[in-house]
Design an enzyme around this catalytic site. Structure first.
Site, PDB file in Angstrom:
ATOM      1  CB  SER A  56      34.070  48.541  38.539  1.00 21.83           C
ATOM      2  OG  SER A  56      34.752  47.362  38.886  1.00 21.83           O
ATOM      3  CG  HIS A 107      31.321  44.078  37.442  1.00 21.28           C
ATOM      4  ND1 HIS A 107      32.318  43.197  37.731  1.00 21.28           N
ATOM      5  CD2 HIS A 107      31.887  45.324  37.519  1.00 21.28           C
ATOM      6  CE1 HIS A 107      33.448  43.859  37.976  1.00 21.28           C
ATOM      7  NE2 HIS A 107      33.210  45.150  37.864  1.00 21.28           N
ATOM      8  CG  HIS A 163      35.375  35.453  35.021  1.00 24.61           C
ATOM      9  ND1 HIS A 163      36.295  36.110  34.241  1.00 24.61           N
ATOM     10  CD2 HIS A 163      35.224  36.185  36.150  1.00 24.61           C
ATOM     11  CE1 HIS A 163      36.697  37.195  34.887  1.00 24.61           C
ATOM     12  NE2 HIS A 163      36.066  37.264  36.042  1.00 24.61           N
ATOM     13  NE  ARG A 198      38.276  36.852  41.964  1.00 28.08           N
ATOM     14  CZ  ARG A 198      37.613  37.718  41.216  1.00 28.08           C
ATOM     15  NH1 ARG A 198      37.689  39.018  41.496  1.00 28.08           N
ATOM     16  NH2 ARG A 198      36.886  37.330  40.189  1.00 28.08           N
ATOM     17  CG  ASP A 205      30.546  37.879  42.732  1.00 30.65           C
ATOM     18  OD1 ASP A 205      31.211  38.410  43.640  1.00 30.65           O
ATOM     19  OD2 ASP A 205      30.421  38.372  41.604  1.00 30.65           O
TER      20      ASP A 205
END
Ligand code: NMX
Ligand code: MLT
Length: 468
Positions: free
Chosen positions: A274, A304, A351, A360, A406
């Site tokens: 993005s 993504h 990843h 994260r 995620d």
């Protein structure tokens, strides 16, 4: 909870949400916090532009070898673009202007009584390279509130979309509807000097960041609820207000969770789909609204940003199969194998760059351990954390078997009653808008040119490889 229709409360009817461009420019210049922000960016840009010129004097210096694999396999690890805001290290994860997320979360100003770094303070950090003081943060939050009125045409556009349109499609279309009021575009049409580009990109960036939570909350409310949205509360910070506008949970804990989420997802250097898409589109001098509308279409991909939606759906499937029993490693391993045999990837794991558990994810895990440790879904996420990496490692092909962000965020949203998983990527998008906007401002400040890499066909690649 006071609930009003967004249209009556926070939308400026009958055209642009602000005075004509000149007046807007004057009032923006008159805002002390924006003047300060511009001053800081200008001062830093002076040094960075000088460094760019210096580097270009030896522009033909070789920095890396290019392999056939890099060309075929998604340009992985080719150092071919400049992004000033953040840098991703395979082991340490993302650093915002040199600060790890753990450091940033610790140092950024907080909401009263809060522990999560405020995302708008992270935005300031990405833009300026400095942690803002508490006073600067408060003034910056107030500035965003002052810019948050959404032009009526945006919600008119939204109202034409069937409610079963994916929320990411709705969001991207709203960005395009906002483009009509781009100050960058208007100034470009009038004619402006190249060294003014970044200031007008910044004006659009601030407007876009101020408005995106309002639009995103309205998308949630019209798609999944009755269409009315809790009243905008400018006494809250940017993320706290977004959390309350969603209208799913009034607790301070949910606001803190949203602040953390929006701070953590804000930027992931320039090469992710993005950010790279937005950078590319922006390089044609398309304005920030066009750029983020395009970037959002990339964020909506399952490899993504959509992975967080897929991840929660996958976790709920596993939970259903468990039929109330506690998860075990053996059960998860079997389910992972079944998922991969069906030709699917395990969402939330792996990843393109990271080779360690995503910081994260670790920060969300810390939050979950503190606030949600009795949630059965957290137990399942925790069991996946133990069971999945060795299973993916055994395939011999997955380069990073560890969880990415995620794999956790859905559990947190679900816990606080935001249960509609196909909205999750919108929350990611509200956050990532900040990093992408900061990157665009800096691309214009550095005067980066239109991006145009050379492509080759496979025969050419074969010839090139044979010459070596
Ligand atoms: N489950 C199953 N297989 C996987 C996974 C996974 N989670 N991750 C990688 N692989 C496979 C991949 O499909 C590829 O297989 P093949 O050679 O048969 O095509 C092989 O392992 C090598 O891929 P990698 O080089 O490890 O990964 P790559 O850099 O190509 O892709 C991702 C990175 C993130 C797209 C990939 O790991 C993935 O599909 N993960 C699941 C989706 C996901 O969580 N995406 C979120 C990314 C973070 N975000 O927030 O955007
Ligand atoms: C991101 O946050 O953009 C993802 O982790 C994907 C990436 O960095 O490639």
């Amino acid at each position: 909870m006071q609930r009003v229709a967004v249209l009556s409360q926070h939308v400026v009817a009958g055209g642009p949400a602000r005075p004509p461009l000149g007046a807007a420019a004057t009032s923006a210049a008159a805002s002390p916090i924006v003047a300060k922000l511009k001053g800081k960016i200008a001062a830093l840009a002076k040094d960075r532009v000088a460094l760019k010129a210096e580097l270009l004097k030896a522009g033909d210096t070789k920095i890396q070898d290019l392999t056939v694999e890099m060309c075929i396999n998604g340009a992985r690890s080719i150092k071919a673009m400049v992004t000033e805001t953040s840098d991703l290290d395979a082991a340490k994860g993302i650093a915002y202007r040199g600060l790890s997320l753990f450091e940033a979360n610790q140092k950024l100003p907080k909401a009263p009584g809060g522990e999560s770094g405020l995302p708008e303070a992270a935005f300031w950090l990405l833009l300026t390279g400095e942690i803002p003081s508490a006073e600067e943060t408060a003034a910056f939050t107030a500035e965003l509130h002052a810019r948050s009125a959404v032009p009526a045409n945006v919600l008119t556009t939204l109202a034409t979309l069937p409610k079963d349109t994916h929320p990411m499609t709705q969001l991207s279309m709203c960005m395009l509807a906002m483009q009509k009021d781009s100050k960058f575009s208007a100034k470009y049409q009038e004619g402006m000097m190249k060294n003014a580009y970044w200031e007008w990109a910044l004006e659009d960036a601030l407007d876009l960041i101020a408005r995106i939570p309002v639009v995103a909350a309205h998308i949630y409310r019209r798609t999944f609820k009755d269409g009315s949205t809790p009243a905008y509360d400018s006494k809250l910070d940017w993320a706290g207000n977004y959390a309350q506008m969603l209208g799913v949970n009034d607790s301070e804990a949910f606001k803190e969770c949203t602040r953390l989420y929006l701070m953590l997802h804000a930027d992931h250097e320039g090469g992710n789909v993005s950010a790279h898409t937005s950078h590319l589109v922006g390089s044609a001098l398309s304005d920030p609204y066009y750029s983020w509308a395009a970037g959002l279409c990339g964020l909506a991909g399952p490899l993504h940003g959509l992975a967080n939606q897929e991840c929660l759906a996958w976790l709920l499937e596993v939970q259903k199969e468990l039929g109330g029993k506690a998860p075990t490693k053996e059960f998860i391993v079997d389910y992972v194998e079944k998922t991969m045999k069906a030709g699917k990837v395990i969402p939330g794991f792996g990843h393109a760059v990271l080779r360690q558990p995503d910081p994260r994810y670790m920060l969300e895990r810390e939050f979950a351990l503190k606030h949600t440790k009795d949630d059965p879904l957290f137990h399942l996420v925790d069991c996946c954390y133990q069971a999945i990496p060795p299973t993916l490692e055994k395939t011999g092909k997955v380069k990073n078997p560890y969880p990415n962000v995620d794999a956790h965020s859905g559990q947190l949203m679900h816990y606080y009653n935001l249960k509609e998983d196909n909205y999750y990527t919108v929350v990611f998008a509200v956050s990532r808008a900040m990093g992408v906007m900061a990157q665009i401002v800096w691309a214009r400040a550095l005067g980066l040119p239109i991006e145009r890499p050379k492509s080759v066909d496979l025969d050419t690649l074969k010839k090139l490889a044979a010459k070596k």
